[in-house]
Design an enzyme around this catalytic site. Structure first.
Site, PDB file in Angstrom:
ATOM      1  N   SER A 576      50.375  30.064  37.123  1.00 29.40           N
ATOM      2  CA  SER A 576      49.698  31.172  36.452  1.00 29.40           C
ATOM      3  C   SER A 576      50.727  32.165  35.942  1.00 29.40           C
ATOM      4  CB  SER A 576      48.750  31.876  37.434  1.00 29.40           C
ATOM      5  OG  SER A 576      48.270  33.084  36.910  1.00 29.40           O
ATOM      6  N   TYR A 589      46.911  36.323  45.658  1.00 28.83           N
ATOM      7  CA  TYR A 589      46.908  35.328  44.582  1.00 28.83           C
ATOM      8  C   TYR A 589      48.272  35.259  43.894  1.00 28.83           C
ATOM      9  CZ  TYR A 589      45.570  33.080  40.171  1.00 28.83           C
ATOM     10  OH  TYR A 589      45.500  32.252  39.083  1.00 28.83           O
TER      11      TYR A 589
END
Length: 699
Positions: A576, A589
């Site tokens: 990501s 995250y």
């Protein structure tokens, strides 16, 4: 075959209600599909059917007789109307005046396009003259195991007479072609009451005045052969059992160890896909006393031989004392010996104009007590090759029980395998797709990015295993891909990336399905958002467990398999933008995604010497189709940016440098690039697919 009960005989599926009102060509299609629906009648792609139909000539308007016959390369079970070639019968008969004899019979194939009726583009097959010169309106040519068991017996002619009397004739072996068509025509003229003929080492021709009569005659003759064999085969077959059959679980475990090793050794010039078959017929043969003797004789029917090669390779494995490590250690010598033997066969039999030697590796691998493994350039061919060898096993079972089995002579076998007409057909095959022969496993395969990636890889020729923890979504995704591509190239496996045992099992199942692994797309994920003081330990550990530990576990399993297979490998992480650039309220995250990126760098270092490449794709703001945006994450990100959820897509688009939205298909395209040979010299790299975000520039 011998143990079939009466209920197992071929059933007459003809439905007069369905057939009423059909044209002759439609009845041909109906009959063909019925015959091809049962592999005991003919194998996939084998055999052909025809009908002689009166049609209006598009130029003269006159009624002319037209031969409708299955076109080259078709399958009677799945054929449609456009699968039939159509040819003028008067022109086919005129070819007899051009025939220059056996030494020139191959040139007759070149005349077939000149006989085409109504500009039909479907190419006529080599068997066209066999149908044309039988003076009956409807003709079936099938390859039933029960009939070929008789046809491949040393006493084939005598047995044919004993079983059928004069209603079914017999012709000695002759390679399919124009000459055999003339033979059939003469046989029919000399035996006007015959209902068919058995071709030695080949198959069955039957005929009738109507489509229904031809169909029912075909079934009747096959059932009669099955009945006769049942009365003659009594007691152990193949010399009786020699070794025990291992339990199903152990058989799969042995296949899991053998398939990637074999695949790695035979995939030097092109990728190979595997298939494992341990059905009862196979197990009976591979556990028998006569396994080595009969396997060495090769197959008889040309269709069997073309799919399975001159002979199989019998793997040195003893199920009474199963030492898989010893067997694996012996594989290099066994495969080298097979190649040497194949090369010698080529040199003994080649002609001055023979095509160059093709792949010298075996297609069929027989493992005592375990089953049969087959390898080919694609999964469908590997599966079909196995089906053909099961047909060959059934033939050997029958022939060796009632007489003595005989395969094709070595020279005849070679002349079919390296037939110039067959070579021309191979040369017309389309160029393989970039990922043909490769196997990819995609974790999170039922989600937006995972499914889009699977579609992209499959569209370029890869076999794909979708791995996901969501069984319902996995079933849907697998069905979607199977409907677009085929069931042969798509598999779904339940896989929790945080469970070490489940990861191992998922990879093992994939290996037995396809033979190995080439590409791992590590994509399973989740998303969470919370200020650090509200981030619970459970939430932190969940992120680390799935996004860091999960990526480690699947990568470790892939590395083990890649090294064992010894053919390189390719890992693509889906990380990501958050792995490079911090975001507010998402510390768990972001940290886990950063761990993914650094793990990929470490693996790139470790894998390079084994030609294992590891690269990363960093998406950002993939809202459409992504499962992580269907839960609380969307609300949490909207809250973090103090806006409504409806504003999120525009927010992410507008904050990007290119002012463009990012979709799952965009991520899939980057993954495909890294998984393909287009990036063959890249490892340890990162591709951002985020429409441009300066804070996440890798360097």
């Amino acid at each position: 075959m011998a143990n079939d009960t009466r209920a197992a005989r071929l059933e007459n599926l003809w439905d007069d209600g369905k057939a009423t009102g059909m044209s002759e060509s439609e009845l041909l299609l109906y009959r063909s599909n019925l015959l091809g629906s049962d592999k005991r009648i003919t194998n996939y792609g084998g055999g052909n059917t025809s009908a002689k139909v009166m049609e209006k000539d598009p130029l003269t308007g006159e009624e002319v007789e037209v031969l409708w016959v299955k076109g080259s390369g078709g399958d009677v079970g799945t054929i449609k109307m456009d699968g039939f070639a159509t040819l003028y019968m008067d022109k086919l008969n005129a070819l007899k005046g051009l025939y220059r004899g056996l030494e020139h019979e191959d040139e007759m194939v070149g005349y077939l396009p000149h006989c085409t009726f109504n500009l039909n583009a479907r190419a006529a097959s080599i068997d066209t003259p066999l149908h044309a010169y039988v003076p009956k309106k409807h003709v079936d040519h099938m390859h039933p195991d029960a009939i070929i068991a008789i046809a491949a017996s040393v006493d084939s002619q005598v047995l044919t007479q004993e079983i059928f009397g004069g209603e079914i004739g017999w012709l000695p072996w002759k390679r399919p072609g124009y000459e055999l068509g003339l033979w059939l025509g003469r046989f029919c003229e000399e035996n006007p009451d015959a209902r068919g003929v058995i071709l030695e080492s080949h198959g069955l021709f039957t005929w009738g005045d109507t489509a229904k009569e031809s169909y029912e005659t075909t079934l009747e003759i096959i059932n009669k052969a099955m009945d006769w064999l049942d009365t003659r085969i009594d007691g152990p077959v193949f010399g009786g059992p020699k070794v025990k059959t291992l339990p199903a679980e152990e058989r799969r475990a042995i296949a899991e160890k053998l398939m990637p090793k074999i695949r790695g050794m035979i995939s030097e010039t092109e990728g190979k896909l595997g298939h494992f078959d341990d059905q009862p017929a196979v197990l009976e043969f591979v556990g028998s006393n006569r396994l080595n003797e009969l396997a060495a004789l090769g197959t008889s029917c040309p269709d069997h031989f073309l799919r399975t090669k001159i002979r199989p390779l019998v793997v040195d494995f003893d199920p009474e004392n199963p030492d898989i490590d010893k067997t694996v250690a012996g594989l290099p010598d066994a495969i080298a010996a097979y190649r040497k033997d194949y090369a010698a066969y080529y040199e003994r039999c080649k002609h001055a104009n023979s095509p160059t030697m093709r792949d010298p590796n075996a297609v069929i691998y027989l493992v005592p007590g375990v089953g049969m493994i087959s390898f080919a350039k694609d999964k469908a061919t590997a599966r079909i090759s196995a089906e053909f060898y099961v047909n060959a096993i059934n033939v050997m079972r029958g022939a060796s029980s009632v007489s003595a089995y005989q395969g094709l002579s070595e020279q005849e076998a070679f002349d079919i395998e390296y037939w110039l007409l067959e070579e021309a057909k191979l040369q017309r095959m389309p160029k393989p797709k970039p990922l043909a022969g490769r196997i990819a496993l995609v974790t999170g395969g039922a989600g937006g990015i995972g499914k889009a990636t699977a579609f992209r890889l499959a569209s370029e020729g890869a076999c794909v295993v979708l791995a996901d923890i969501d069984d319902a979504a996995l079933e849907i995704a697998t069905a979607e891909l199977s409907s677009v591509f085929s069931k042969d190239i798509v598999r779904g496996v339940h896989l929790n990336v945080t469970d070490e045992a489940e990861v191992a099992k998922g990879f093992a199942d994939s290996v037995v399905e396809f033979g190995g692994l080439d590409i791992l797309v590590s994509n399973a994920g989740l998303a969470s958002s919370a200020p650090v003081e509200e981030t619970t330990l459970a939430l932190w550990e969940k992120n680390i467990s799935i996004l860091a530990t999960g990526y480690f576990l699947v990568s470790r399993e892939a590395f083990r398999l890649f090294r064992y297979q010894n053919a390189g490998g390719n890992v693509v992480f889906v990380s990501s933008k958050n792995g490079l650039a911090a975001s507010p309220g998402a510390s768990a995250y972001c940290t886990a995604k950063a761990a993914e990126i650094h793990l990929a760098r470490c693996l790139a270092l470790e894998g390079a010497e084994a030609q294992i490449r590891v690269n990363t794709v960093n998406p950002d703001a993939v809202l459409r189709g992504s499962k992580i945006w269907t839960g609380e994450w969307k609300e949490q990100r909207a809250a973090a940016y103090k806006m409504s959820t409806d504003e999120l897509e525009a927010h992410y688009r507008d904050r990007s440098m290119l002012k463009r939205s990012v979709y799952p298909e965009d991520i899939a395209e980057a993954i495909y690039f890294l998984a393909s040979d287009m990036s063959a010299k890249s490892t340890g790299n990162i591709i951002n697919v985020d429409a441009g975000n300066a804070v996440s520039f890798p360097r």
